[in-house]
Write a protein that holds these residues in place. Sequence first.
Motif, mmCIF file in Angstrom:
data_model
loop_
_atom_site.group_PDB
_atom_site.id
_atom_site.type_symbol
_atom_site.label_atom_id
_atom_site.label_comp_id
_atom_site.label_asym_id
_atom_site.label_seq_id
_atom_site.Cartn_x
_atom_site.Cartn_y
_atom_site.Cartn_z
ATOM 1 N N ARG A 61 24.063 -35.982 54.215
ATOM 2 C CA ARG A 61 22.686 -36.451 54.395
ATOM 3 C C ARG A 61 21.966 -36.505 53.046
ATOM 4 N N LEU A 62 22.224 -35.515 52.210
ATOM 5 C CA LEU A 62 21.547 -35.423 50.925
ATOM 6 C C LEU A 62 21.926 -36.569 49.990
ATOM 7 N N VAL A 63 23.165 -37.063 50.095
ATOM 8 C CA VAL A 63 23.590 -38.150 49.204
ATOM 9 C C VAL A 63 23.109 -39.509 49.680
ATOM 10 N N GLN A 64 22.581 -39.592 50.898
ATOM 11 C CA GLN A 64 22.022 -40.867 51.349
ATOM 12 C C GLN A 64 20.838 -41.223 50.470
ATOM 13 N N THR A 65 20.788 -42.459 50.039
ATOM 14 C CA THR A 65 19.769 -42.835 49.058
ATOM 15 C C THR A 65 18.354 -42.674 49.588
ATOM 16 N N SER A 66 18.165 -42.779 50.908
ATOM 17 C CA SER A 66 16.823 -42.599 51.477
ATOM 18 C C SER A 66 16.314 -41.183 51.264
ATOM 19 N N VAL A 67 17.225 -40.229 51.104
ATOM 20 C CA VAL A 67 16.856 -38.842 50.821
ATOM 21 C C VAL A 67 16.982 -38.536 49.330
ATOM 22 N N GLN A 68 18.086 -38.961 48.745
ATOM 23 C CA GLN A 68 18.404 -38.561 47.380
ATOM 24 C C GLN A 68 17.376 -39.057 46.355
ATOM 25 N N GLN A 69 16.902 -40.283 46.521
ATOM 26 C CA GLN A 69 15.966 -40.818 45.535
ATOM 27 C C GLN A 69 14.644 -40.055 45.522
ATOM 28 N N ILE A 70 14.138 -39.732 46.697
ATOM 29 C CA ILE A 70 12.870 -39.012 46.733
ATOM 30 C C ILE A 70 13.079 -37.552 46.327
ATOM 31 N N ALA A 71 14.245 -36.985 46.661
ATOM 32 C CA ALA A 71 14.533 -35.605 46.260
ATOM 33 C C ALA A 71 14.614 -35.493 44.740
ATOM 34 N N VAL A 72 15.300 -36.427 44.111
ATOM 35 C CA VAL A 72 15.391 -36.445 42.654
ATOM 36 C C VAL A 72 14.006 -36.583 42.035
ATOM 37 N N SER A 73 13.196 -37.451 42.609
ATOM 38 C CA SER A 73 11.865 -37.715 42.058
ATOM 39 C C SER A 73 10.942 -36.512 42.173
ATOM 40 N N VAL A 74 11.009 -35.798 43.285
ATOM 41 C CA VAL A 74 10.130 -34.632 43.442
ATOM 42 C C VAL A 74 10.575 -33.504 42.518
ATOM 43 N N ILE A 75 11.875 -33.369 42.298
ATOM 44 C CA ILE A 75 12.365 -32.359 41.357
ATOM 45 C C ILE A 75 11.968 -32.731 39.928
ATOM 46 N N ASN A 76 12.163 -34.000 39.556
ATOM 47 C CA ASN A 76 11.746 -34.460 38.226
ATOM 48 C C ASN A 76 10.269 -34.179 37.978
ATOM 49 N N THR A 77 9.450 -34.531 38.976
ATOM 50 C CA THR A 77 8.006 -34.400 38.823
ATOM 51 C C THR A 77 7.586 -32.939 38.706
ATOM 52 N N THR A 78 8.209 -32.090 39.497
ATOM 53 C CA THR A 78 7.894 -30.658 39.442
ATOM 54 C C THR A 78 8.269 -30.078 38.079
ATOM 55 N N LEU A 79 9.471 -30.400 37.611
ATOM 56 C CA LEU A 79 9.914 -29.893 36.316
ATOM 57 C C LEU A 79 9.048 -30.432 35.181
ATOM 58 N N TYR A 80 8.677 -31.697 35.280
ATOM 59 C CA TYR A 80 7.807 -32.280 34.260
ATOM 60 C C TYR A 80 6.471 -31.552 34.212
ATOM 61 N N THR A 81 5.902 -31.271 35.372
ATOM 62 C CA THR A 81 4.613 -30.583 35.435
ATOM 63 C C THR A 81 4.711 -29.189 34.828
#
Length: 312
Positions: A61-81
Amino acid sequence: MSLLSTSKPVVLLFAGQGTSTVGMGADLWDINHTTRSIWDCASDITGKDLRRLCLKGPMNRLVQTSVQQIAVSVINTTLYTLWCEAATGVDIVGSCGHSVGEYSALYAAGILSLEDMFRAVHYRAELMDELSKCYKGSMLAVKSLDYASLSALIADSDLPLEISCDNSNQQQVIGGVPQLLNEFVPLLLQQGCSSIKLGVSGAWHTALMSEGVEPMAQFLRGLQFNQPRHQVLMNVTAQPASDADTIRRNLSLHLTHTVKWTDSMTHFLQAETPCQFVEISNKAYLTHLLHDYPMYKPDNGVHCRQLLSRMA
């Protein structure tokens, strides 16, 4: 005083999908009110329980792009902040995001708001997921070949495959129909090249995504794009863009065009003033690619978690 000790201008590199693991981000979402609000924002916009999905998966489920893209983005954004809180006073001169990471780069530059960034990624991910169900595809990472050499090998094979990502002069990613990729692997072996199937659910940045270009363009017309705080290099052109219409066009073509990462990194590496690369991602990958570039100096790249670990 900043916890990041550098007098060099900084270039931020944001990861895309392809390196997901169950449990990713579990150390980030409950650090403080700000990190919680980022995860809540992403979950509210997507209607997905991202904390649970990242923590427990399952992997298919995690590798499905509908999940993976938003998961990557929220992690990126959190780390950036978190990185911004630690690295005060740093001179950020540019950012670049690999594939879906480009949206994180646009957010970091102030071009997109947090909400609009998540809206765009969610729409993109759902659109690509639907297209991948209609047009089955896969991707292979290929080592030891540059863009020109792999392009020539594909042309000689007469197989309708495409280079999805030009990552470095030693790594490419090709996409296409799984059966055709399987037929191409023996040709790679003959050249002494290894390949790895990526954990993605479609052939991104290929013609298999063509039907998504216009819908993506229409969706982006409804979002506000602001003037950038710093230079953002776009994947499609490897050139900076600040005009809203140009950025929208590049993001739409992003679905079908090669990620020009080699050209983008060369642009920064050849800058008159040497820069410090900071990778914003769940785990280091983009900084490893920098070692493939002859002009890169190893001490000029750092992963954001190296800085954040000093805060613990």
